[in-house]
Design a protein around this motif. Structure first.
Motif, mmCIF file in Angstrom:
data_model
loop_
_atom_site.group_PDB
_atom_site.id
_atom_site.type_symbol
_atom_site.label_atom_id
_atom_site.label_comp_id
_atom_site.label_asym_id
_atom_site.label_seq_id
_atom_site.Cartn_x
_atom_site.Cartn_y
_atom_site.Cartn_z
ATOM 1 N N ARG A 305 60.768 46.761 58.607
ATOM 2 C CA ARG A 305 59.696 47.623 58.668
ATOM 3 C C ARG A 305 59.055 48.020 57.209
ATOM 4 N N PHE A 306 59.875 48.362 56.215
ATOM 5 C CA PHE A 306 59.584 48.545 54.748
ATOM 6 C C PHE A 306 58.671 47.261 54.199
ATOM 7 N N VAL A 307 59.152 46.069 54.347
ATOM 8 C CA VAL A 307 58.556 44.903 54.002
ATOM 9 C C VAL A 307 56.930 44.619 54.500
ATOM 10 N N THR A 308 57.271 44.701 55.941
ATOM 11 C CA THR A 308 55.927 44.533 56.762
ATOM 12 C C THR A 308 54.734 45.353 56.410
ATOM 13 N N ARG A 309 55.187 46.529 56.435
ATOM 14 C CA ARG A 309 54.038 47.532 56.150
ATOM 15 C C ARG A 309 53.641 47.463 54.873
ATOM 16 N N ASN A 310 54.512 47.299 53.865
ATOM 17 C CA ASN A 310 54.003 47.294 52.464
ATOM 18 C C ASN A 310 53.161 46.129 52.174
ATOM 19 N N VAL A 311 53.289 45.168 52.861
ATOM 20 C CA VAL A 311 52.732 43.752 52.443
ATOM 21 C C VAL A 311 51.366 43.977 53.157
ATOM 22 N N TYR A 312 51.130 44.510 54.464
ATOM 23 C CA TYR A 312 49.898 44.666 55.089
ATOM 24 C C TYR A 312 49.047 45.386 54.029
ATOM 25 N N VAL A 313 49.595 46.735 53.813
ATOM 26 C CA VAL A 313 48.651 47.552 52.962
ATOM 27 C C VAL A 313 48.341 46.914 51.397
ATOM 28 N N ALA A 314 49.277 46.139 50.925
ATOM 29 C CA ALA A 314 48.831 45.219 49.537
ATOM 30 C C ALA A 314 47.805 44.311 50.027
ATOM 31 N N PHE A 315 47.846 43.750 51.058
ATOM 32 C CA PHE A 315 46.731 42.859 51.622
ATOM 33 C C PHE A 315 45.539 43.276 51.642
ATOM 34 N N THR A 316 45.255 44.395 52.306
ATOM 35 C CA THR A 316 44.092 45.039 52.518
ATOM 36 C C THR A 316 43.652 45.527 51.171
ATOM 37 N N MET A 317 44.476 46.119 50.173
ATOM 38 C CA MET A 317 44.206 46.543 48.999
ATOM 39 C C MET A 317 43.506 45.374 48.128
ATOM 40 N N PHE A 318 44.224 44.123 48.178
ATOM 41 C CA PHE A 318 43.914 43.201 47.548
ATOM 42 C C PHE A 318 42.465 42.488 47.910
ATOM 43 N N ILE A 319 42.229 42.565 49.009
ATOM 44 C CA ILE A 319 40.770 42.011 49.562
ATOM 45 C C ILE A 319 39.639 43.227 49.213
ATOM 46 N N GLY A 320 40.334 44.447 49.391
ATOM 47 C CA GLY A 320 39.174 45.510 48.944
ATOM 48 C C GLY A 320 38.851 45.388 47.326
ATOM 49 N N MET A 321 39.890 45.268 46.625
ATOM 50 C CA MET A 321 39.581 44.949 45.117
ATOM 51 C C MET A 321 39.088 43.904 44.796
ATOM 52 N N THR A 322 39.158 42.729 45.570
ATOM 53 C CA THR A 322 38.354 41.494 45.231
ATOM 54 C C THR A 322 36.927 41.546 45.689
ATOM 55 N N LEU A 323 36.605 42.304 46.885
ATOM 56 C CA LEU A 323 35.206 42.268 47.183
ATOM 57 C C LEU A 323 34.942 43.616 47.614
ATOM 58 N N PRO A 324 34.914 44.580 46.667
ATOM 59 C CA PRO A 324 34.438 45.969 46.844
ATOM 60 C C PRO A 324 32.976 46.178 46.982
ATOM 61 N N PHE A 325 32.312 45.500 48.166
ATOM 62 C CA PHE A 325 30.958 45.511 48.355
ATOM 63 C C PHE A 325 30.838 46.350 49.638
ATOM 64 N N PHE A 326 30.778 47.540 49.683
ATOM 65 C CA PHE A 326 30.852 48.633 50.810
ATOM 66 C C PHE A 326 29.698 48.137 51.927
ATOM 67 N N GLY A 327 28.348 47.838 51.373
ATOM 68 C CA GLY A 327 27.351 47.444 52.122
ATOM 69 C C GLY A 327 27.524 46.089 52.673
ATOM 70 N N GLY A 328 27.741 45.406 52.100
ATOM 71 C CA GLY A 328 28.193 44.057 52.470
ATOM 72 C C GLY A 328 29.299 43.934 53.689
ATOM 73 N N LEU A 329 30.269 44.557 53.380
ATOM 74 C CA LEU A 329 31.350 44.644 54.318
ATOM 75 C C LEU A 329 31.166 45.343 55.670
ATOM 76 N N LEU A 330 30.308 46.233 55.558
ATOM 77 C CA LEU A 330 30.006 47.104 56.766
ATOM 78 C C LEU A 330 29.007 46.027 57.570
ATOM 79 N N SER A 331 28.189 45.369 56.997
ATOM 80 C CA SER A 331 27.300 44.493 57.789
ATOM 81 C C SER A 331 27.895 43.349 58.278
ATOM 82 N N PHE A 332 28.852 42.580 57.575
ATOM 83 C CA PHE A 332 29.553 41.736 58.022
ATOM 84 C C PHE A 332 30.715 41.923 59.325
ATOM 85 N N PHE A 333 31.266 43.018 58.858
ATOM 86 C CA PHE A 333 32.229 43.160 60.006
ATOM 87 C C PHE A 333 31.661 44.093 61.301
#
Length: 399
Positions: A305-333
């Motif tokens: 549980r500890f590893v799985t959840r931390n990996v997921y949070v780290a993954f979303t954090m990494f993508i957010g740090m790499t592509l911090p484009f609020f408007g573009g992400l809203l449009s695409f998703f």
């Protein structure tokens, strides 16, 4: 019902224009209300059975396996996409708060670090056992969303209409205008969509044959959508009226004064997306852990549980740090992820189950929603992806 997507609506208006912008928002409000009504109605359409999950409804309509393959991937994309967007939103709002409160005596701090600060909260909250554990956070998030949306349009009104404001399309070319228009459709879709956990919410309402849950649930939906209209339309229309096409993709980043009020509003956004992140992340945690235990034969444990959840949070954090484009992400998703589950999949299920007479009002209405929803799903990610690529060209990553 009021989500962080509301912050991008004035910018969407600047890319759509007055007439198309108002028309698209009204249509989105009406279509998503209609598809939400369908889901409320289908929750107990089989006597003695309640469809408490979106995928259960899909399985009833399309079969056990096909229903899962159709619904679950779309739900997963919605949840992961929202978590990525909320990472960027939380970091951006923290940075804006810092810049307002500490404008004179503090050094500039990278957006990357603020996203990491926001993510650090979730490395803790993600280990709470279930939805009930975050109910207090969810309540605070709901109050905060109403507060910052009110501050957004009230703060814009307080600032007053700016001199030399222009309302024309900002793009210099026809192709640029078209791509921006498509991108704005995704912004609107992200703001108005939110059907992913509707059946789970209705499942918590007591139901009897004499008093089915759809009665109080529909009343709640109507109240929620009235609140949505009272929040969304003032923010989008007032924000665009005050700033014109000079508005940024987040109205609370555009606003500067009253300094204390805008700073407070940005912290309200942070509290809201903290709760929102957990609401969307909890089902993903459950899905990941179930897959690892049942399919990969991992032993259920605290370590897993500890590893799985931390990996997921780290993954979303990494993508957010790499592509911090609020408007573009809203449009695409907004188009790629939210259009299917909120704009046309309920209509497809309705036609499959109820089989309304060809060319009847129900048949025509559902097909109109399906056609518009599919076009939205195909076209708006094109505009969103172009926006991300253009911003990435001049962006220094992790800056």
């Amino acid at each position: 019902m009021v989500g962080a997507g509301i912050l991008g609506l004035p910018f969407a208006m600047s890319e759509l224009g007055w007439g198309p912008g108002v028309a698209v928002q009204v249509m989105s409000w009406a279509i998503t209300l209609y598809t939400l009504w369908q889901m409320v109605e289908m929750h107990e359409m089989v006597p003695g059975k309640r469809f408490d999950r979106y995928h259960e409804l899909g399985q009833y309509a399309f079969g056990e396996k096909l229903g899962l393959y159709i619904v679950v991937p779309q739900q997963l994309v919605v949840q992961v996409a929202t978590n990525i967007v909320y990472m960027v939103t939380g970091g951006t709002s923290l940075q804006k708060f810092h810049n307002l409160v500490c404008s004179d005596n503090c050094n500039s701090i990278k957006l990357t670090y603020f996203i990491m600060i926001f993510a650090s909260v979730h490395f803790f909250l993600s280990h709470l056992p279930n939805f009930h554990s975050i109910s207090g956070v969810s309540l605070a998030a709901a109050i905060m969303s109403l507060s910052y949306s009110t501050i957004a349009w009230a703060g814009a009104l307080h600032k007053g209409r700016q001199p030399n404001i222009e309302y024309g399309y900002i793009a210099k070319s026809t192709s640029g205008t078209v791509f921006n228009f498509l991108s704005a459709l995704g912004d609107v879709a992200f703001a108005y969509a939110g059907h992913n956990v509707v059946l789970e919410i209705q499942a918590t309402i007591p139901s009897t044959p004499e008093k089915p849950s759809k009665g109080p649930m529909w009343k709640g939906v109507v109240v929620a959508y009235i609140i949505v209209a009272l929040c969304y339309f003032p923010v989008s229309l007032v924000g665009y009226y005050i700033f014109g096409n000079s508005i940024t993709d987040n109205i609370l980043v555009t606003l500067e004064r009253p300094k204390w009020l805008i700073a407070a509003a940005n912290m309200f956004v942070v509290v809201h997306v903290i709760g929102g992140y957990q609401v969307y992340a909890m089902p993903v945690f459950d899905m990941m852990e179930s897959f690892l235990v049942k399919r990969m034969n991992f032993k259920p444990s605290t370590t897993l549980r500890f590893v799985t959840r931390n990996v997921y949070v780290a993954f979303t954090m990494f993508i957010g740090m790499t592509l911090p484009f609020f408007g573009g992400l809203l449009s695409f998703f907004g188009g790629f992820a939210f259009a299917p589950t909120s704009y046309f999949l309920p209509c497809v299920i309705w036609l499959k189950i109820y089989k309304p007479r060809k060319y009847s009002l129900s048949w025509i209405t559902n097909w109109v929603c399906i056609v518009l929803g599919v076009l939205l799903m195909i076209l708006s990610p094109i505009g969103g992806l172009r926006s991300i690529i253009i911003k990435a060209k001049t962006y220094s990553f992790y800056s």
